[in-house]
Design an enzyme around this catalytic site. Structure first.
Site, PDB file in Angstrom:
ATOM      1  N   GLY A  60      -4.808   8.979   4.086  1.00 36.37           N
ATOM      2  CA  GLY A  60      -5.762   9.914   3.480  1.00 36.37           C
ATOM      3  C   GLY A  60      -5.137  11.296   3.361  1.00 36.37           C
ATOM      4  CD  GLU A 100      -2.765  -4.624 -17.849  1.00 37.15           C
ATOM      5  OE1 GLU A 100      -3.199  -3.451 -17.837  1.00 37.15           O
ATOM      6  OE2 GLU A 100      -2.440  -5.214 -16.817  1.00 37.15           O
ATOM      7  CE  LYS A 111       0.684  -4.938 -14.940  1.00 43.58           C
ATOM      8  NZ  LYS A 111      -0.690  -4.627 -14.928  1.00 43.58           N
ATOM      9  CD  GLU A 150       1.874  -1.340 -13.438  1.00 39.51           C
ATOM     10  OE1 GLU A 150       1.421  -0.478 -12.686  1.00 39.51           O
ATOM     11  OE2 GLU A 150       1.181  -2.265 -13.887  1.00 39.51           O
ATOM     12  NE  ARG A 168      -3.686   0.087   2.300  1.00 40.16           N
ATOM     13  CZ  ARG A 168      -4.869   0.024   1.716  1.00 40.16           C
ATOM     14  NH1 ARG A 168      -5.316  -1.116   1.257  1.00 40.16           N
ATOM     15  NH2 ARG A 168      -5.611   1.099   1.599  1.00 40.16           N
TER      16      ARG A 168
HETATM   17  C1  G6P Z   1      -3.054   1.057  -9.037  1.00 32.58           C
HETATM   18  C2  G6P Z   1      -2.451  -0.318  -9.282  1.00 32.58           C
HETATM   19  C3  G6P Z   1      -2.941  -0.881 -10.615  1.00 32.58           C
HETATM   20  C4  G6P Z   1      -4.457  -0.895 -10.636  1.00 32.58           C
HETATM   21  C5  G6P Z   1      -5.049   0.491 -10.348  1.00 32.58           C
HETATM   22  C6  G6P Z   1      -6.554   0.420 -10.128  1.00 32.58           C
HETATM   23  O1  G6P Z   1      -2.530   1.983  -9.920  1.00 32.58           O
HETATM   24  O2  G6P Z   1      -1.040  -0.242  -9.288  1.00 32.58           O
HETATM   25  O3  G6P Z   1      -2.437  -2.200 -10.793  1.00 32.58           O
HETATM   26  O4  G6P Z   1      -4.893  -1.334 -11.890  1.00 32.58           O
HETATM   27  O5  G6P Z   1      -4.490   1.016  -9.148  1.00 32.58           O
HETATM   28  O6  G6P Z   1      -6.801  -0.330  -8.969  1.00 32.58           O
HETATM   29  P1  G6P Z   1      -8.169  -1.006  -8.633  1.00 32.58           P
HETATM   30  O7  G6P Z   1      -7.988  -1.579  -7.248  1.00 32.58           O
HETATM   31  O8  G6P Z   1      -9.215   0.064  -8.659  1.00 32.58           O
HETATM   32  O9  G6P Z   1      -8.429  -2.065  -9.652  1.00 32.58           O
END
Ligand code: G6P
Length: 616
Positions: A101, A489, A493, A496, A27
């Site tokens: 937050g 995608e 990938k 990132e 996170r």
């Molecule tokens: C972040 C993650 C991505 C993901 C995106 C949306 O950027 O690194 O891998 O696709 O959030 O996340 P969610 O939980 O809404 O699918």
């Protein structure tokens, strides 16, 4: 973004919290910290870098307290420094706090607190919360210390604009934690003689599977023996204790080098879990238990709107293609972050879908609220049970792929592709798709896990290609129709997790700009289907070859590629149009993964990213 852990019980809190932080590190990983309470003394350790570094540096430190809070940070306000790491302690040493937050009105609160003599050590918005709680605590009439503590948090939160998941300790209340949420996730774990708090269940499933999903605007007051929940308006809330189905093994690495690798290889099972029980008895259509919308009402929908971020947005683009193709209903796809501010004119009988693995992405949540405010029903596709989006949606579908820990989405993405394809079938069968076509479609979807299994056998070939191509600095990913989002995608990938610049483009559109990048130094990854688009895609490949660009072709088995056109050819199984994007995704995931490994990148925790983006 940011992970929160709290513990009250009989064990040494710091060890349990650090273990929880390790599981929540995806996170945010800019800094980490832990504070425990012994008598009225806070023991505090926090530093920039990973949780492993914090564990090392706290190993000699005595933190005997059995009440504690910990945090792993994704920096918003204030740089990545030890001082900005959480927990923060109020300048009168009374309050310790962690926060996920953004406090939007922190500047005016800070100004006020400075006039009252409070001081600040950090540049964060969070620190004002601790000091404001301390301020209210001093002013609160001296009833019991515990209720004085809760009321000071409640008063503080009434003044706060923005989003928060917080956990707070007070030096006068040695075995108590007060926690609250608005817009950031927070879960209470109810264990055997102990309680835990966490941003998500992966931090607590090793100790308990009983959880209370706190709602926005709720405050929980935990003591060593009990807990009570109330609202910001002081109304009591009866807690509902849910049972988590995820197992601790699901959140562990096992024999894999990275979670991303584990999750790529889990995809056959993940797809099986996503489709289980979701086909009609006659095998001609899909069925979903939780849509909460009748077939008659569904039949009236004249437009679908899909909202999502990141990889989930790519999955929406595939769903758009399949729904328009097989169900003949118009589909709009928007970035959730754009939709929420765009004020798009909407038709009367529209239906919204949000796709989000975490169910916590703040832009997706806000876009969903905007659609609901306008009077539309919103259905949600989520993986995390009890997440904010899942709870606020009018209905939806859970993905059931187990925890996804790698920051770059893999198994959740292909599961979203599958569920989008199933939705196209479901709506198609309500309209013009025949029984027989439906049966073929269902048969194809049921075969997807095996096709993915077969495609995963290409891993050694992709590893070899990755070794040869890892030194390039730019890549293009090109595809058409439903393979265009797979190209997007693939590019996402690669960039990132390996930090290589990559762009996804519709193959034919490439000549309107990206072709200028083509040289021997910029390889192109082509997604090549057999069938009607084959010759068109081959023409685009010829255009690249004519400019000395290297080509990696991911082609279905029946493609008869001209000899020598592609430098590398990866052959994937032929499959139904609804399954093709799922199967074609696997090689782009593996290619990115192996390139990142080759470059020695931190695959599961790429720089600057976080798994769950809970700030705007
Ligand atoms: C972040 C993650 C991505 C993901 C995106 C949306 O950027 O690194 O891998 O696709 O959030 O996340 P969610 O939980 O809404 O699918």
């Amino acid at each position: 973004m940011c992970g929160i852990v709290g513990y009250i019980g009989k064990q040494k809190a710091s060890a349990i919290i650090l273990e929880g932080l390790k599981r929540l590190e995806y996170r945010g990983y800019d800094s980490a910290g832990v504070a425990t309470l012994t008598g009225s003394r806070f023991d505090l350790a926090k530093k920039i870098g990973r949780v492993a570094g914090l564990i090392k540096s706290t190993s000699a430190q005595k933190m005997p307290g059995t009440t504690g809070i910990g945090h792993t940070r994704w920096a918003t306000h204030g740089g990545v420094t030890d001082a900005n790491a959480h927990p923060h302690i109020s300048s009168d040493q009374k309050i310790a706090l962690i926060h996920n937050g953004v406090i939007e009105n922190y500047a005016s609160i800070k100004k006020f607190l400075l006039t009252k003599g409070y001081t600040f050590q950090s540049e964060t918005d969070t620190e004002v919360l601790g000091n404001l709680i301390a301020y209210h605590y001093q002013k609160e009439p001296a009833t019991s210390e515990g209720s004085r503590f809760v009321e000071s948090v409640r008063k503080t939160l009434r003044h706060v604009e923005g989003t928060y998941g917080i956990a707070v300790m007070c030096g006068d209340c040695p075995a108590e934690i007060v926690a609250a949420r608005k817009g950031s996730p927070l879960i209470l774990g109810v264990g055997d003689g102990e309680y835990m708090l966490a941003s998500d269940v992966s931090a607590i499933i090793s100790r308990t599977q009983n959880v209370v999903y706190l709602k926005d605007g709720e405050i929980v007051h935990i003591t060593a023996k009990s807990f009570s929940i109330s609202t910001l308006d002081s109304e009591d809330v009866s807690p509902v204790i849910d049972k988590v189905t995820w197992r601790i093994e699901d959140a562990e690495l096992g024999t894999h080098a990275h979670f991303m690798e584990k999750e790529i290889f889990e995809q056959p099972a993940a797809l099986e879990n996503s489709m289980r029980g979701r086909f009609s008895e006659d095998g001609s259509t899909a069925q979903f238990g939780g849509l909460n919308i009748s077939a008659v009402d569904f039949r009236q929908i004249d437009r679908f709107h899909f909202l999502a971020c990141g990889s989930a947005w790519h999955a929406c683009l595939v769903a758009e293609h399949l729904i328009e193709r097989f169900a003949r209903v118009p589909v709009e796809v928007d970035y959730a972050s754009e939709f929420r501010y765009r004020n798009t004119p909407l038709s009367k009988n529209a239906l919204f879908f949000t796709l989000s693995q975490s169910g916590e992405t703040i832009d997706t949540l806000a876009a969903m609220r905007e659609a609901k405010r306008k009077g539309y029903k919103v259905l949600a596709v989520n993986n995390v049970v009890g997440s904010s989006i899942a709870r606020e949606a009018d209905g939806g579908v859970y993905q059931h792929v187990g925890p996804e820990i790698g920051v770059a989405s893999t198994k959740a993405f292909t599961s979203q592709l599958l569920l989008g394809a199933m939705l196209a079938l479901y709506v198609g069968r309500m309209r013009d798709m025949s029984f027989n076509d439906g049966v073929d479609y269902v048969h194809a979807l049921k075969g997807a896990p095996d096709l993915v299994r077969k495609t995963l056998e290409l891993a050694p070939q992709l590893k070899g290609i990755a070794k040869r191509y890892a030194h390039y600095h730019d890549f293009l990913f090109l595809g058409r129709l439903s393979l265009f989002p797979v190209a997007l995608e693939g590019a996402l990938k690669l960039k990132e997790i390996s930090y290589i610049h990559a762009e996804g483009y519709p193959a034919a559109e490439m000549k309107h700009g990206p072709i200028a990048l083509i040289s021997e130094q910029c390889p192109s990854v082509f997604l090549v289907p057999s069938g009607e688009m084959f010759n068109k895609v081959v023409s685009s490949m010829q255009e690249i070859k004519a400019r000395k660009g290297k080509i990696i072709a991911i082609a279905t088995e029946k493609c008869d590629l001209p000899a020598g056109l592609a430098d590398e050819v990866i052959l994937i199984p032929e499959c139904h149009e609804a399954v093709l994007p799922i199967v074609a995704t696997v090689p782009v995931q593996l290619l990115s993964y192996y390139i990142a490994v080759e470059l020695n990148r931190d695959v599961d925790k790429p720089r600057n990213l976080a798994k769950s983006v809970t700030v705007e």
